[in-house]
Structure formats: C-alpha cells, structure tokens
Design an enzyme around this catalytic site. Structure first.
Site, PDB file in Angstrom:
ATOM      1  N   CYS A 157      -1.329  -9.013  15.406  1.00 22.25           N
ATOM      2  CA  CYS A 157      -0.020  -8.332  15.392  1.00 22.25           C
ATOM      3  C   CYS A 157       1.132  -9.341  15.371  1.00 22.25           C
ATOM      4  CB  CYS A 157       0.164  -7.484  16.643  1.00 22.25           C
ATOM      5  SG  CYS A 157      -1.053  -6.191  16.881  1.00 22.25           S
TER       6      CYS A 157
ATOM      7  N   LYS B  83      -8.901  -2.072   4.973  1.00 23.67           N
ATOM      8  CA  LYS B  83      -9.666  -2.900   4.042  1.00 23.67           C
ATOM      9  C   LYS B  83     -11.150  -2.795   4.346  1.00 23.67           C
ATOM     10  CE  LYS B  83      -6.348  -6.367   2.647  1.00 23.67           C
ATOM     11  NZ  LYS B  83      -5.697  -7.541   3.176  1.00 23.67           N
TER      12      LYS B  83
ATOM     13  N   LYS C 191      -8.328   6.532   8.578  1.00 24.99           N
ATOM     14  CA  LYS C 191      -7.349   5.464   8.574  1.00 24.99           C
ATOM     15  C   LYS C 191      -7.590   4.584   7.352  1.00 24.99           C
ATOM     16  CE  LYS C 191      -5.723   1.877  11.337  1.00 24.99           C
ATOM     17  NZ  LYS C 191      -5.893   0.902  12.393  1.00 24.99           N
TER      18      LYS C 191
ATOM     19  N   CYS D 291      -1.316 -10.926  20.662  1.00 29.65           N
ATOM     20  CA  CYS D 291      -2.327 -10.654  19.629  1.00 29.65           C
ATOM     21  C   CYS D 291      -1.892 -11.378  18.371  1.00 29.65           C
ATOM     22  CB  CYS D 291      -2.476  -9.159  19.347  1.00 29.65           C
ATOM     23  SG  CYS D 291      -3.525  -8.859  17.879  1.00 29.65           S
TER      24      CYS D 291
ATOM     25  N   HIS E   1       3.914   1.565   2.382  1.00 25.78           N
ATOM     26  CA  HIS E   1       5.147   0.913   1.933  1.00 25.78           C
ATOM     27  C   HIS E   1       5.851   1.779   0.895  1.00 25.78           C
ATOM     28  CE1 HIS E   1       2.636  -2.827   2.888  1.00 25.78           C
ATOM     29  NE2 HIS E   1       3.597  -2.836   3.795  1.00 25.78           N
TER      30      HIS E   1
ATOM     31  N   CYS F 140      -6.883  -5.447  21.477  1.00 25.84           N
ATOM     32  CA  CYS F 140      -5.879  -4.836  20.598  1.00 25.84           C
ATOM     33  C   CYS F 140      -6.547  -3.762  19.748  1.00 25.84           C
ATOM     34  CB  CYS F 140      -5.247  -5.886  19.697  1.00 25.84           C
ATOM     35  SG  CYS F 140      -4.253  -5.131  18.394  1.00 25.84           S
TER      36      CYS F 140
ATOM     37  N   HIS G 155       0.849  -1.202   0.000  1.00 23.53           N
ATOM     38  CA  HIS G 155       0.000   0.000   0.000  1.00 23.53           C
ATOM     39  C   HIS G 155       0.886   1.254   0.000  1.00 23.53           C
ATOM     40  CE1 HIS G 155       0.951   0.297   4.237  1.00 23.53           C
ATOM     41  NE2 HIS G 155       0.443  -0.894   4.467  1.00 23.53           N
TER      42      HIS G 155
ATOM     43  N   HIS H 130      -6.372  -4.439  15.851  1.00 19.89           N
ATOM     44  CA  HIS H 130      -7.155  -5.534  15.275  1.00 19.89           C
ATOM     45  C   HIS H 130      -8.547  -5.665  15.865  1.00 19.89           C
ATOM     46  CE1 HIS H 130      -3.001  -6.502  14.173  1.00 19.89           C
ATOM     47  NE2 HIS H 130      -3.587  -6.846  13.046  1.00 19.89           N
TER      48      HIS H 130
HETATM   49 ZN    ZN Z   1      -3.251  -6.722  17.098  1.00 25.84          ZN
END
Ligand code: ZN
Length: 482
Positions: free
Chosen positions: A127, A298, A295, A124, A21, A143, A18, A146
């Site tokens: 992560c 997806k 943010k 997590c 990167h 988290c 994305h 997520h």
């Molecule tokens: Zn996480």
C-alpha cells in the site's frame, strides 16, 4: 456563473489502467462537459502519481530508471483518456519539475505543523502506507489488500501534526463545508476521525527510498509519496501565486475511489487548513467494480482492459454502461452479458431505434422536412438534481424515461396510419414532436455520450433530415465473449 474546477485522483502508475480508473475518468468528464454547457469556465484536471518505492522496485526489476518506467506507464493512461473521449484540460505528472518545486514550497509553508521524530509503527509496502496499531490489530497483522504481514518500521521521519487539525476537519465535514457524497462515506470518515487521528509520517529516509521529492533542507529524507501526491490538486494551478489558483480554487468536485477516502477526507483537508486555504466543496466517492461478482485481480486473471470493451461496443456504449449500470453511490459489477444486454436493449432497441424510425418516417412521408418543432416540454429538474448530486445513474434513468416515451408516443399515435388516412397536418405535428424530443434527448446525453449526441443533432438539427450512414447502435448478436 463562477469558475468550476473538477479533479480526478491521480492513478499510481505501478500497473496498467483498469476499468476502475476508466469509471472515474468518465464520471469526471461527465461533470466537466455538463458544466461547460452553461458557458461556465471549467478546468478539468487529471494526471499520474509517479514517485515511491513500488515504482523504484519495479524499475529496478526491469533494469530501467524509474523515470523511464513512469514515462512508459503514464503514456498508457494518456492513451486511455483519448480512447474514452475524456475532455481534460490538463494532465499533471508528479515528476513534473513544476510540481516538485511547488511541493517543496508547500512543505516549507507547512513547516510550523511539521516536526522530526522517530516513527515506530506499522507499514505495508504494497500500500506504501503507514497504519495505526488499531488497524493492524483489526486485520490480525496482515494487510487484507496485499495479503502480506504489516512490517514494523523504526526510522526517523518527519511528521505532520494531523491531530492538531482533527477537530476542525471534523467540523468541516459535519457541517458539509466539505460535503462528502454519498452520505454513508461521510459517516465512515467521521467514525475514523472520532476514533482519533494521530500525527502522520510524511517522509522516508532516502537510503530506503530514493525515488521521491527531496525534503527541503534535509538531504537525508524524501517526501512520502502520498503527501506530495495530494498537493497535485493545487500545484497544477500554480499555487500559491498562479492566476489559475486564484481563479479556480477551491475545487468544486474532487472525485476519488472509496479506498483513498482517509487521505482525501482527513489528511488533505488538514493540509489545506495548514496552508490557510479553502477546502474543496464536494468530495465524490465512487465504489469499486467487481467482475462477475469477484474482485478484480491479476492473480484471478479476470482483469479486463477498458480498451477491450471499447473495441467491442464503442466508446459511447462504454461510457453509458459505466455511468448507468454501475451504481453511482455503491459498488458495481461488470460482466460481458450485462453490457451486451444494455447495448442491445437500451442503446440499439430504444435509443437507436427511435432515432432511426423517426428520421425514416420524416423522410418517407415529408421528403425529410421536419417543420416547426415545438418547444421542449419535458421537465428536466430531476435530471439536473441527479447530476448536481453525482447521481449519474439516476440522471440517465431520467433520460431513458424520455427515450422510452418517444417510442411509446410513436406506437400510440401510429404515424403510418395518419399517412394512410391522409392527415398530413396531424402527421407533421406528431413527427415534429418526436423529432423535438430526440433533439432534447441529444442534449441531455451530451455529457455522457458526446459522439451519439452529435450524431442525433446532425440528423434532426437543421430542420431537414440528414440520414445516418450507419444505424446508431447496430445490434450486437455475438459480441459477448463468455
Ligand atoms: Zn497493503
């Protein structure tokens, strides 16, 4: 000048590349291209991080092997590097046999700082990271990345004695032996260190995660993906015995995103200390990019593929926008409107126009002959200072002062009036000065916009104008999508 080594973090290949990167690749590329101008031997490395549970799970879902999945995903990153005109010298994959072999050797060397114990704590799986009690408490057990409750893990793991290195890591950061840029990230990590660094789990039971590098002499465990991924920065140099390691380590600049600061500013330096080798000089931490102030995710469906932007505006406009209009020291915002405005106002109207006008006037009034170009007369100290501090936005601001200056100079000196008044001597002087300034600008933008730089040199560089077949940045009237 001594050798220069610059690295990006290596993206985890559980998703498509994305614009975050892309930002990091371009920033590293700017540094590498800039340093090469001084005939400094530069080694610029990027790559991909390919082990871990998330990869294994996703591959299982797709009924392919993890290696098949990472081969496919890695190719998307290799393609992006090409699309962005990134000049990396090497590309490391953590599934490379060399990396695996050297990671195991590094583990053996670190063994006196490693012990086996029972991990009970929080994890997590999104992560793929272990979290201390304090973090979990602060997040109310979920988290935030997520939106998933932290799992309680109880398993036998190997631990790295991070706590033992905490005072020395702190000292290195405080004294700028390891310089963290920007300054606020330095304070952020010092706060983390001051609140206490616990020993960290660095392996997972093989029965739970199979896709990883085996721990030497213990077939029941694989290395925790983060632990071996960090080693890529030296395994790619052939650590410990490799010639490149001797010639290029310590790294001059390592680029990372703010979300992985803890790994790179606490754990990585401790690992290097454990190995008895030097720390990198600079850790440059960039921010995150939002899209329309939201943010990128997806689930929001607002992820923009870098190639869609490149397809509309070209690679140099892409590189320009992300380096100038995403703050180098902060988070930034991408919108189609913002890039279109930058493209039209700055690239087309200012830079493209200056190049086109000056070339056309030299053609019309002097049959394309530029004549003696004066010595560069602009002070580039601020530009250099900005680049040395990874202030890419500031460096381009400096260049754009000069771009605007060329247009202003033409408006003020009015070469068309000099031509009409029959003052060829003065006219030649004015146009040569403008051409000289554009050649200088071409040099200054070369790390940022290599193709554009090359084209401007081609127009003015031989002393005889070689007109461009197409304007540099044709105006984009209807390019914005939204
Ligand atoms: Zn996480």
């Amino acid at each position: 000048m001594s050798n220069f080594y610059v690295t990006t973090s290596i993206p985890y290949v559980n998703g498509e590349p994305h614009i975050g990167h892309a930002l990091e690749f371009v920033a590293a590329d700017v540094i590498a291209r800039y340093m090469r101008q001084f005939k400094t031997p530069v080694l610029f490395v990027t790559g991909t991080d390919e082990h871990g549970g998330k990869i294994a799970d996703k591959a299982a879902e797709l009924h392919i092997t993890p290696k098949e999945l990472t081969d496919k995903m890695t190719q998307t990153f290799v393609d992006l590097l090409k699309e962005l005109n990134i000049s990396n010298d090497r590309f490391i994959r953590t599934t490379d046999p060399e990396h695996i072999k050297r990671a195991q050797a590094i583990w053996k060397t670190l063994e006196k700082h490693i012990y086996k114990g029972n991990y009970t704590g929080w994890y997590c799986s999104g992560c793929e990271a272990f979290y201390p009690e304090a973090v979990v408490k602060a997040d109310n057990g979920t988290c935030p990345i997520h939106d998933k409750p932290y799992e309680k893990l109880e398993e036998e793991n190997y631990f790295f004695k991070l706590s033992e290195f905490a005072p020395r890591v702190k000292e290195a950061i405080e004294s700028d032996k390891l310089r963290i840029v920007p300054e606020n990230r330095k304070h952020e990590i010092l706060n983390v260190i001051n609140s206490g660094l616990d020993d960290i789990s660095i392996s997972r039971p093989k029965e739970k995660i199979n896709w990883g590098i085996p721990v030497p002499d213990d077939t029941s465990q694989v290395m925790y993906v983060w632990f071996e991924a960090l080693m890529n920065y030296i395994t790619v140099l052939g650590y410990p015995e490799g010639k490149d390691f001797k010639e290029y380590w310590p790294a001059n600049v390592q680029l990372i995103g703010k979300d992985i600061l803890r790994f790179h500013a606490a754990i990585w330096p401790a690992m290097l200390m454990g190995l008895g080798i030097e720390l990198p000089s600079v850790l440059y931490v960039h921010g995150h990019i939002e899209i329309d102030n939201k943010k990128m995710s997806k689930s929001l469906g607002n992820v923009i593929a870098p190639r869609d932007i490149v397809a509309k505006y070209g690679v140099d406009a892409f590189r320009y926008f992300f380096m100038r209009h995403i703050p180098a020291y902060d988070d930034g915002d991408f919108t189609w409107e913002r890039i279109e405005a930058a493209y039209n106002n700055e690239l087309a109207d200012q830079l493209g126009n200056a190049v086109g006008r000056v070339a056309a006037m030299i053609n019309t009034y002097q049959k394309g002959t530029i004549g003696a170009i004066p010595e560069p007369e602009h002070d580039v100290a601020q530009y250099k200072e900005a680049l040395a501090a990874c202030r890419f936005d500031k460096a381009l601001d400096e260049v754009w002062d000069q771009v605007r200056g060329v247009n202003q100079y033409i408006e003020e000196t009015k070469p068309w009036e000099l031509a009409r008044a029959g003052d060829p001597e003065h006219l030649r002087e004015v146009l040569a000065r403008a051409a000289g300034s554009l050649i200088e600008i071409a040099m200054l933008i070369a790390p940022f916009m290599p193709d554009t730089s090359y084209k401007i040199h081609a127009v003015f560089g031989t002393g005889q104008i070689k007109p461009l077949a197409h304007p540099l940045f044709p105006k984009a009237e209807t390019k914005a999508q939204k």
